[in-house]
Design an enzyme around this catalytic site. Structure first.
Site, PDB file in Angstrom:
ATOM      1  N   CYS A 112       0.835  -1.211   0.000  1.00 34.46           N
ATOM      2  CA  CYS A 112       0.000   0.000   0.000  1.00 34.46           C
ATOM      3  C   CYS A 112       0.874   1.268   0.000  1.00 34.46           C
ATOM      4  O   CYS A 112       1.446   1.582  -1.043  1.00 34.46           O
ATOM      5  CB  CYS A 112      -1.006  -0.039   1.147  1.00 34.46           C
ATOM      6  SG  CYS A 112      -2.452   0.984   0.832  1.00 34.46           S
ATOM      7  N   HIS A 221      -3.819  -5.180   0.682  1.00 38.25           N
ATOM      8  CA  HIS A 221      -3.270  -5.568   1.989  1.00 38.25           C
ATOM      9  C   HIS A 221      -3.316  -7.073   2.186  1.00 38.25           C
ATOM     10  O   HIS A 221      -4.178  -7.598   2.900  1.00 38.25           O
ATOM     11  CB  HIS A 221      -4.025  -4.852   3.105  1.00 38.25           C
ATOM     12  CG  HIS A 221      -3.679  -3.421   3.207  1.00 38.25           C
ATOM     13  ND1 HIS A 221      -2.678  -2.963   4.024  1.00 38.25           N
ATOM     14  CD2 HIS A 221      -4.168  -2.340   2.557  1.00 38.25           C
ATOM     15  CE1 HIS A 221      -2.570  -1.662   3.880  1.00 38.25           C
ATOM     16  NE2 HIS A 221      -3.444  -1.265   2.984  1.00 38.25           N
ATOM     17  N   GLU A 223      -1.338  -8.789   3.977  1.00 33.82           N
ATOM     18  CA  GLU A 223      -0.968  -9.151   5.352  1.00 33.82           C
ATOM     19  C   GLU A 223      -2.194  -9.392   6.231  1.00 33.82           C
ATOM     20  O   GLU A 223      -2.157 -10.203   7.156  1.00 33.82           O
ATOM     21  CB  GLU A 223      -0.073  -8.065   5.961  1.00 33.82           C
ATOM     22  CG  GLU A 223      -0.778  -6.876   6.590  1.00 33.82           C
ATOM     23  CD  GLU A 223      -1.443  -5.913   5.576  1.00 33.82           C
ATOM     24  OE1 GLU A 223      -1.149  -6.048   4.367  1.00 33.82           O
ATOM     25  OE2 GLU A 223      -2.223  -5.049   5.993  1.00 33.82           O
TER      26      GLU A 223
END
Ligand SMILES: N[C@@H](CCC(=O)NCCCC(=O)O)C(=O)O
Length: 252
Positions: A112, A221, A223
């Site tokens: 990001c 994202h 993660e």
């Protein structure tokens, strides 16, 4: 073998009337639980950072997302306070860490804000308030309370056939991702290759051309759902494999 270390540069956050060096736990958890590596949080220093002292001791770099924005002066643009919030100490640390990690062939994943920093570090610019441009979607963080809803997987992106990301994911074409950003790549840096795009043309992933190893950035994202979303997991597993390969290479 001891766990390989990766560097995660911190943000400066203001809490309880004090400045903190901070990294959100979702990045640490994905690195530990899915990549199988051990993060070292790197302080955000506007002056005095020695990134080679860090890179001599790690086998990977993860550049996290953040609600703050890269300062437009770093890519030659005019700016007002409305382009913030800013984090100059994070900018100073991240951009240099990115450049030197690429030079030294240390595996790099940029997420990001991290993708935006990767683009600026290599000479690109950013587009701001992209949702206000004609024909563009609203990629911003949804106005909801729960973080699971903020990071909900809700947008298609198209992985380019033959790209690095396609290799890591084991697929090209459409995947679904989350989206929490109001800026994006404006002018792409010369050394970046587009790896994925949204239907509105937003660059959603890049790789570094002629990189010595793993060097990718994603605007979404992975993660956040790295433990239970297949494309997210595969990306973090591939990053972990690259980090271990670098660690083995350093020891041999
Ligand atoms: N500030 C940049 C990058 C956005 C980003 O990294 N979002 C992740 C954090 C989301 C949040 O906590 O608000 C942009 O807005 O494009």
């Amino acid at each position: 073998m001891t766990l390989p270390l990766i560097a995660i540069p911190a943000d400066i956050r203001h809490l309880d009337k004090a400045d903190w060096h901070a990294v959100q736990t979702q990045y640490v958890n994905a690195a530990v639980r899915v990549s199988g590596v051990l993060p070292v949080l790197v302080p955000a220093l506007e002056r005095g950072m020695d990134v080679d002292a860090v890179l001599d001791r790690v086998d990977g770099v993860l550049i996290s997302g953040s609600a703050s924005n890269v300062h437009p002066s770093l890519y030659g643009d005019e700016w007002t306070e409305a382009d913030g919030p800013f984090d100059p100490a994070r900018d100073a640390t991240s951009l240099e860490l990115i450049r030197r990690a690429i030079d030294r062939g240390i595996p790099l994943i940029a997420i990001c804000r991290g993708l935006q920093e990767l683009n600026v570090a290599l000479g690109g610019t950013l587009a701001r308030e992209i949702q206000d441009q004609p024909g563009m979607w609203d990629h911003r963080r949804p106005p909801v309370e729960s973080r699971d809803e903020m990071y909900a997987i809700r947008q298609p992106v198209f992985i380019a056939e033959g790209s690095c990301i396609a290799r890591y994911l084991g697929q090209s074409g459409e995947i679904q991702v989350n989206s929490l950003h109001r800026q994006a790549i404006g002018t792409k840096a010369p050394r970046l290759q587009v790896e994925a795009s949204a239907a509105d043309g937003t660059v959603e992933a890049v790789s570094v051309i002629d990189a010595k190893g793993f060097a990718v950035g994603v605007q979404w994202h992975p993660e956040y759902w790295a433990e239970n979303d297949a494309p997210s997991r595969k990306l973090f597993e591939a990053f972990g494999d690259a980090v271990r390969a670098h660690a083995n290479g350093r020891r041999s």
